[in-house]
Design an enzyme around this catalytic site. Structure first.
Site, PDB file in Angstrom:
ATOM      1  N   ASP A 191       0.847  -1.442   0.064  1.00 23.85           N
ATOM      2  CA  ASP A 191      -0.018   0.044   0.013  1.00 23.85           C
ATOM      3  C   ASP A 191       0.967   1.252   0.008  1.00 23.85           C
ATOM      4  O   ASP A 191       0.316   2.379  -0.327  1.00 23.85           O
ATOM      5  CB  ASP A 191      -0.851   0.138   1.151  1.00 23.85           C
ATOM      6  CG  ASP A 191      -1.867   1.049   1.153  1.00 23.85           C
ATOM      7  OD1 ASP A 191      -2.590   1.144   0.131  1.00 23.85           O
ATOM      8  OD2 ASP A 191      -2.237   2.002   2.065  1.00 23.85           O
ATOM      9  N   ARG A 192       2.052   1.118   0.495  1.00 21.14           N
ATOM     10  CA  ARG A 192       3.009   2.406   0.307  1.00 21.14           C
ATOM     11  C   ARG A 192       3.641   2.548  -0.921  1.00 21.14           C
ATOM     12  O   ARG A 192       4.068   3.741  -1.110  1.00 21.14           O
ATOM     13  CB  ARG A 192       4.268   2.027   1.479  1.00 21.14           C
ATOM     14  CG  ARG A 192       3.909   2.010   2.801  1.00 21.14           C
ATOM     15  CD  ARG A 192       3.070   3.124   3.310  1.00 21.14           C
ATOM     16  NE  ARG A 192       2.734   3.296   4.713  1.00 21.14           N
ATOM     17  CZ  ARG A 192       1.866   4.130   5.457  1.00 21.14           C
ATOM     18  NH1 ARG A 192       1.753   5.323   4.767  1.00 21.14           N
ATOM     19  NH2 ARG A 192       1.576   3.880   6.559  1.00 21.14           N
ATOM     20  N   LEU A 272      -8.572   6.132   2.045  1.00 24.98           N
ATOM     21  CA  LEU A 272      -8.437   7.372   0.839  1.00 24.98           C
ATOM     22  C   LEU A 272      -7.021   7.692   0.183  1.00 24.98           C
ATOM     23  O   LEU A 272      -7.295   8.554  -0.757  1.00 24.98           O
ATOM     24  CB  LEU A 272      -8.934   8.467   1.373  1.00 24.98           C
ATOM     25  CG  LEU A 272     -10.092   8.541   2.188  1.00 24.98           C
ATOM     26  CD1 LEU A 272     -10.416   9.841   3.102  1.00 24.98           C
ATOM     27  CD2 LEU A 272     -11.438   8.544   1.259  1.00 24.98           C
ATOM     28  N   ARG A 273      -6.233   6.845   0.334  1.00 26.19           N
ATOM     29  CA  ARG A 273      -4.904   6.780  -0.319  1.00 26.19           C
ATOM     30  C   ARG A 273      -4.930   6.585  -1.829  1.00 26.19           C
ATOM     31  O   ARG A 273      -4.424   7.276  -2.728  1.00 26.19           O
ATOM     32  CB  ARG A 273      -3.806   5.853   0.238  1.00 26.19           C
ATOM     33  CG  ARG A 273      -2.343   6.064  -0.309  1.00 26.19           C
ATOM     34  CD  ARG A 273      -1.274   5.276   0.485  1.00 26.19           C
ATOM     35  NE  ARG A 273      -1.100   5.707   1.691  1.00 26.19           N
ATOM     36  CZ  ARG A 273      -1.300   5.065   2.824  1.00 26.19           C
ATOM     37  NH1 ARG A 273      -1.559   3.894   2.844  1.00 26.19           N
ATOM     38  NH2 ARG A 273      -0.891   5.572   4.114  1.00 26.19           N
ATOM     39  N   GLY A 274      -5.916   5.751  -2.247  1.00 28.18           N
ATOM     40  CA  GLY A 274      -6.151   5.540  -3.573  1.00 28.18           C
ATOM     41  C   GLY A 274      -6.517   6.843  -4.350  1.00 28.18           C
ATOM     42  O   GLY A 274      -6.128   6.921  -5.330  1.00 28.18           O
TER      43      GLY A 274
END
Length: 334
Positions: A191-192, A272-274
């Site tokens: 995810d990073r 919400l990183r996407g």
């Protein structure tokens, strides 16, 4: 020292090259994960891009590549105010690297007996303002993964031993590569990475012949080959520099924000990183193409690389993640 292969001379692998260019325009995107076959130019592309970028200005003798003397850590004892230029650093993180080699080592005995902060910088210090490259990232040891997660989140490396604390800036573009057949990447590290692309060996015989032809020409007469491709690399460098300057002026409308949110909701991505990564990546692409605003075409073209590695697994869907993203993009942005 052998010159890196010219970036613009790399045959095919357009998604991988575009992803690396976009992270060079906006390092805040969060790096690139490249999964695929061995021998498909993954490490070649990283080194080629770094060599193509303009050199960075650093304080002479600063172990963390600081641009100003005030930013050099006190433990470095840098006395020079002279600014010199260096190539953008590309630092390899070996799979067997120890924690001390990655984060740096404190000399506890010297600190206790002399009262000095004696610190040997590690790979994270050398990678500051450059690239940290991890080949076979999916095989990285868990405790090293945890260290990288902390540093990637904070942009700062902190080493604490026996009540002593050392810290320094550690902001870099993280590039990982690997073969999915040899193991999966931990979800926390996956995810990073801002972007993810899959690369495959070319199946077109003419493309494979061109790869062989260019590599052979490079190895037989490196200077002549570099001179041939220098104008193309210089033109790409100018576009990247111009995009860096223009990215702050690229507009994103409410409709664009709604499209980003709609895509991520439809895909079921967590957090919400996407959305944030998709927006930054589309803005970098718009700046690269000298567009004044983000369009749906920009979102379409970067959606797979920004979102495919953030999908929840669907055991009933045999399609690849990029295919699933493309399907949703067609529905949401119809």
């Amino acid at each position: 020292m052998t010159s890196p292969f010219p970036f613009t001379a790399i045959v095919g692998q357009d998604d991988m090259k575009l992803a690396m260019i976009l992270t060079a325009i906006d390092p805040g995107i969060g790096g690139v994960l490249v999964f695929g076959d061995r021998g498909t130019g993954k490490s070649t592309a990283v080194r080629a891009l770094a060599a193509l970028l303009p050199p960075i200005e650093v304080v002479e003798g600063c172990p963390v590549n600081s641009a100003r003397h005030a930013d050099c850590p006190d433990w470095a004892n840098v006395s020079s105010d002279r600014i010199v230029t260096r190539p953008t650093p590309v630092i390899d993180l070996p799979l067997g690297a120890t924690e001390d080699r990655v984060v740096g080592a404190l000399d506890i005995e010297r600190a206790l007996t002399r009262g000095e902060k004696a610190f040997e910088p590690g790979l994270l210090a050398r990678a500051n303002r450059g690239y940290l490259y991890i080949d076979e990232a999916n095989l990285l040891e868990d405790h090293i993964v945890d260290l990288l997660l902390d540093v990637a989140q904070s942009g700062e490396n902190v080493v604490e031993r026996e009540g002593l604390s050392i810290r320094h800036a550690a902001r870099f573009v993280l590039v990982g590569s690997g073969n999915p057949e040899e193991g999966e990447l931990r979800p926390q590290l996956l995810d990073r990475f801002g972007l993810s692309v899959d690369v495959k060996s070319p199946t077109d015989i003419d493309e494979r012949i061109e790869v062989i032809r260019r590599r052979d020409a490079f190895e037989r007469d490196t200077d002549a080959f570099m001179a041939t491709w220098a104008p193309q690399d210089a033109a790409l460098r100018d576009r990247i520099v111009a995009a860096r300057a223009a990215i702050g002026r690229v507009e994103s409308s409410d409709a664009t924000l709604r499209d980003c949110a709609g895509l991520c909701l439809a895909l079921g991505s967590d957090g919400l990183r996407g959305e944030l990564t998709l927006l930054r990546t589309a803005r970098a692409l718009a700046a690269f193409e000298d567009a004044g605003a983000i369009t749906r075409d920009h979102l379409r073209r970067v959606s797979a690389m920004a979102l495919s590695h953030r999908l929840r697994r669907d055991p009933l869907d045999e399609a690849g993640s990029a295919t699933r993203v493309a399907r949703i993009v067609d529905d949401v942005l119809a």
